[in-house]
Motif scaffolding. Structure first.
Motif, short mmCIF file in Angstrom:
data_model
loop_
_atom_site.label_atom_id
_atom_site.label_comp_id
_atom_site.label_asym_id
_atom_site.label_seq_id
_atom_site.Cartn_x
_atom_site.Cartn_y
_atom_site.Cartn_z
N PHE A 7 43.23 33.65 129.16
CA PHE A 7 44.59 34.05 128.78
C PHE A 7 45.23 32.96 127.93
O PHE A 7 45.76 33.22 126.84
CB PHE A 7 45.40 34.35 130.04
CG PHE A 7 46.86 34.63 129.81
CD1 PHE A 7 47.29 35.44 128.78
CD2 PHE A 7 47.81 34.10 130.66
CE1 PHE A 7 48.65 35.73 128.59
CE2 PHE A 7 49.16 34.36 130.48
CZ PHE A 7 49.58 35.18 129.44
N PRO A 18 51.12 31.11 126.92
CA PRO A 18 51.06 32.14 127.94
C PRO A 18 52.45 32.64 128.36
O PRO A 18 52.65 33.85 128.51
CB PRO A 18 50.33 31.46 129.10
CG PRO A 18 49.48 30.43 128.44
CD PRO A 18 50.32 29.94 127.29
N VAL A 21 53.93 34.97 125.69
CA VAL A 21 53.28 36.28 125.72
C VAL A 21 53.83 37.09 126.90
O VAL A 21 54.17 38.26 126.76
CB VAL A 21 51.74 36.16 125.82
CG1 VAL A 21 51.09 37.51 126.08
CG2 VAL A 21 51.18 35.52 124.56
N ALA A 22 53.90 36.45 128.06
CA ALA A 22 54.41 37.13 129.25
C ALA A 22 55.83 37.63 129.01
O ALA A 22 56.16 38.78 129.33
CB ALA A 22 54.36 36.20 130.45
N LYS A 45 48.68 44.74 134.81
CA LYS A 45 48.99 43.59 133.96
C LYS A 45 47.77 43.15 133.16
O LYS A 45 47.88 42.76 132.00
CB LYS A 45 49.57 42.45 134.78
CG LYS A 45 51.01 42.74 135.20
CD LYS A 45 51.65 41.58 135.90
CE LYS A 45 53.10 41.91 136.17
NZ LYS A 45 53.52 41.76 137.52
N GLN A 48 47.47 45.54 130.33
CA GLN A 48 48.54 45.26 129.37
C GLN A 48 48.19 44.04 128.50
O GLN A 48 48.35 44.06 127.28
CB GLN A 48 49.85 45.03 130.14
CG GLN A 48 51.07 44.87 129.29
CD GLN A 48 52.33 44.65 130.13
OE1 GLN A 48 52.27 44.36 131.32
NE2 GLN A 48 53.47 44.79 129.50
N LEU A 49 47.71 42.98 129.14
CA LEU A 49 47.34 41.77 128.41
C LEU A 49 46.13 42.00 127.51
O LEU A 49 46.09 41.54 126.36
CB LEU A 49 47.08 40.62 129.37
CG LEU A 49 48.31 40.07 130.08
CD1 LEU A 49 47.90 39.20 131.26
CD2 LEU A 49 49.20 39.30 129.12
N HIS A 52 47.22 43.82 124.56
CA HIS A 52 48.01 42.93 123.68
C HIS A 52 47.10 42.07 122.81
O HIS A 52 47.35 41.89 121.61
CB HIS A 52 48.92 42.04 124.53
CG HIS A 52 49.69 41.04 123.73
ND1 HIS A 52 50.82 41.37 123.02
CD2 HIS A 52 49.46 39.71 123.50
CE1 HIS A 52 51.28 40.29 122.41
NE2 HIS A 52 50.47 39.28 122.68
#
Length: 110
Positions: A7, A18, A21-22, A45, A48-49, A52
């Motif tokens: 990540f 990070p 992005v979150a 999540k 979703q990541l 992304h």
């Protein structure tokens, strides 16, 4: 490589962090801290990541789909990890190179 390491690497590759992005995705900074401390993200999540960053969830989560320990599987794993970090343009170039290698192999088999 663990989830948070991937990540973080993907975020840095995209010129961000990070936490940024979150925040962009509406994920709490507490989740990022938990992930940094070794907690895995929820499935939602993770998806979703992965969306992304445009990577497979298996890659993001560090799931090894290769069960064999032979050197070819390790080489393929390394190649897959490197490909995941390439730009779209570089992936196209890599595909052209692979096609050239395939043509060369077919020619040698004649």
């Amino acid at each position: 490589m663990k989830f948070f390491e991937r990540f973080e690497s993907l975020a840095r590759k995209n010129g961000t962090s990070p936490n940024a992005v979150a925040k962009e995705l509406g994920i709490s900074s507490g989740s990022v801290t938990a992930w940094k401390n070794g907690t895995a993200p929820s499935i939602n999540k993770a998806i979703q990541l992965a969306e992304h960053f445009n990577v497979p969830t298996d890659y993001l989560l560090g799931i090894d789909r290769h069960t064999s320990n032979d050197s070819l599987s390790q080489e393929r794993k390394q190649l897959e990890e490197k490909i995941m970090r390439l730009s779209a343009e570089d992936v196209d170039k890599a595909l052209e190179y692979v096609e050239m290698l395939e043509m060369k192999r077919r020619h040698q088999e004649r």
